[in-house]
Write a protein that holds these residues in place. Sequence first.
Motif, short mmCIF file in Angstrom:
data_model
loop_
_atom_site.label_atom_id
_atom_site.label_comp_id
_atom_site.label_asym_id
_atom_site.label_seq_id
_atom_site.Cartn_x
_atom_site.Cartn_y
_atom_site.Cartn_z
N LEU A 69 0.75 -1.14 -0.01
CA LEU A 69 -0.04 0.14 0.09
C LEU A 69 0.96 1.35 0.24
CD1 LEU A 69 -3.09 0.53 -0.07
CD2 LEU A 69 -3.22 0.72 2.32
N PRO A 70 1.79 1.56 0.94
CA PRO A 70 2.65 2.62 0.93
C PRO A 70 3.27 2.96 -0.40
CG PRO A 70 3.02 1.39 2.96
CD PRO A 70 2.22 0.36 2.00
N ILE A 95 2.30 1.89 -3.30
CA ILE A 95 1.56 2.50 -4.45
C ILE A 95 1.39 3.96 -4.50
CG2 ILE A 95 -1.12 2.71 -5.01
CD1 ILE A 95 -1.33 -0.11 -4.16
N TYR A 96 1.43 4.65 -3.06
CA TYR A 96 1.27 5.94 -3.09
C TYR A 96 2.59 6.85 -3.21
CZ TYR A 96 -3.47 4.99 -1.70
OH TYR A 96 -4.77 4.29 -1.67
N GLY A 153 4.23 5.70 -5.83
CA GLY A 153 4.38 5.60 -7.37
C GLY A 153 5.33 4.38 -7.59
N VAL A 154 5.65 3.51 -6.90
CA VAL A 154 6.51 2.48 -7.32
C VAL A 154 5.67 1.33 -8.16
CG1 VAL A 154 7.89 0.40 -6.25
CG2 VAL A 154 7.83 2.68 -5.19
#
Lengths: 240, 412
Positions: A109-110, A112-113, A115-116
């Motif tokens: 989840l982290p 995703i934010y 931008g990986v």
Amino acid sequence: MQPLIVLENVTKVYRTEGEEVHALRGISLVVQPNEYVAIMGPSGSGKSTLMHILGCLDTPTSGRYLLNGRDVSQLDDDELAYIRNRQIGFVFQTFNLLPRATALKNVELPLIYAGVPAAERRERARRALEAVGLGDRLHHRPNELSGGQRQRVAIARALVVNPALILADEPTGNLDSASGAEIMRLFTQLWQLGNTIILVTHEDYIARYARRIIRIRDGRIESDTPNPEPVHLEQLPSMP
Amino acid sequence: MTRTELSEAIAIALDALRANPLRSVLATLGITIGVSFVALMGWFLAGLDSSLQHTINMLGEDMLYVDKWDWSGRTSWVEVSNRKPISYRQAQELADAVRTAQYAMPMGQTRAQLSVGSRKAESIPVAGVPHDYGNTPAGAVTRGRFFTEMEGRSGAPVAVLGPVIAKQLFPDEDPVGKEIRIAGQRFTVIGVVRQRGTLLSDFADRLVLIPLERFLRLFGSGQRSFITVLKAGSLERLDDVREEARLLMRKIRRLRPEQPDDFTINETRSLEQSIAVLRQSVWGVGLSMSALSFLVGIIGIVNITFVSVVERTQEIGIRKAVGARRRAIALQFLAESVVLCTAGAVLALLFCTGLVLLVRLLIPAAEFLTPYIPPQHIAVALLVAFTAGILAGWAPALRAARLHPVEALRYE
């Protein structure tokens, strides 16, 4: 060495129904990188508010907060989200995992934010779960895991972004003592690997793991002392 | 907006849909109904347009019909029925006098009984035309031939059949060369007219053409109103022909300058005008119905998205805690409502396609309609649904995005 955290006379006032609640009445504090700190206090002492401010979930009413040398006390919502994403890993008492997502997805989840890209995300999440001993539980959902395992998923989620600071709010509060001890052993190992850890707790036996204990009462620091006899890993039961 | 944020938002939205399929279907019902209206309306109008085009191509765009009747229905019916019939002599006189037209000919029309042996067909339209009619698009034959000048002048008992009536009277054999009876008199079938515009199928495809001379002898000219058929030859000459025909006809009908025309010069275009009235009412009803259902649909989606925001408050807190910005959270709920609306639209299009196929199967008269929903209407329907999704998701998405992370995390 530049301190990781500098709080200068931080206050927090909540206004509810015309009434002012002074949760923090002027906290000043310096935390160096790779410290292992326990913030203690009874409920209502302001320790949760302090944690929210340290974790950039909230901003102080007055005073300054320098994180890694940057003043973050006046940032807006999105700027704070960016700081949380890159610098801070949270571990909550109630785990706060997404119930419909697998362990792997929760840890991703982290990223995703951040931008990986998907493939790298999956790989890093897998390695973080392996690091907390859940390499064989990647595709389980939270309701298929024990409390201790859920908290380890949460720790993996905190670790996956390589944060400057890991903040744990009563991390063993919802666990039996055996699982709680496992989790504290894990935090201690992470500290030994070079992470900075701040625990917020009201339990003495949890705080004993930390190397520095800060006591809060009525929104002020009551005491700030090194832990005279911290728990060493050898004294712990080994992980199953 | 990063790609990962967008794909995450869509994944969450699809997951939410899977988690509550029944609730989602009910929430999107308004959109489904709205899209169905748009699609069915589009389907019907497209069918109408294509058959209209067909009909115009069949009749020829450069054709004028000077008639007592106004085909477009724009002159009041009372006024039209009070007009004196155009006598055979007047129709012939006009045809002889017109200089600008390529072809000009009088035509008589009636309905009569047709029979082959014991097989009978009642009230079949029969037209008496000169042999020149074979040179107009409406007189083009696929099988056999049109009647010759000789046959025309002598009033030979020969007939050219419309394709539908030909099929009806001779289901299994070639009608050319066969004998039929029109109003009891014997005729030889010499040709079959090309398949025609489906819009006028009842009339044009059942029409039987016989030489005008024979028509007059068989049915008389009495009180019957005749038509003068004019083929301008090209679209550029249409105005000239119309104007000349109008002036000539006024003179033939002995109209004083202040009197209005007591005839109408019909064009194949006037069909377009009569269709336009139908078009407008279909659009009017269809648009207001679909606007209403979209409104209801959007309210439904707004409602369900707000419910979703409340249900997911803690999730929003978690996502914010690990670094989701406002934009990412807003996107998540916008995606949810857009996915809901688009799913509603897809449902509607599947339903309509089924309905269209069913209509084609069960109602032969609907043959002029296309068997599919026109692609541009599918695109419009999806676009409208997408926009409705964004409109519906806007307020809930903003509320979600603005939630304070600490309060959201605390929410039980």
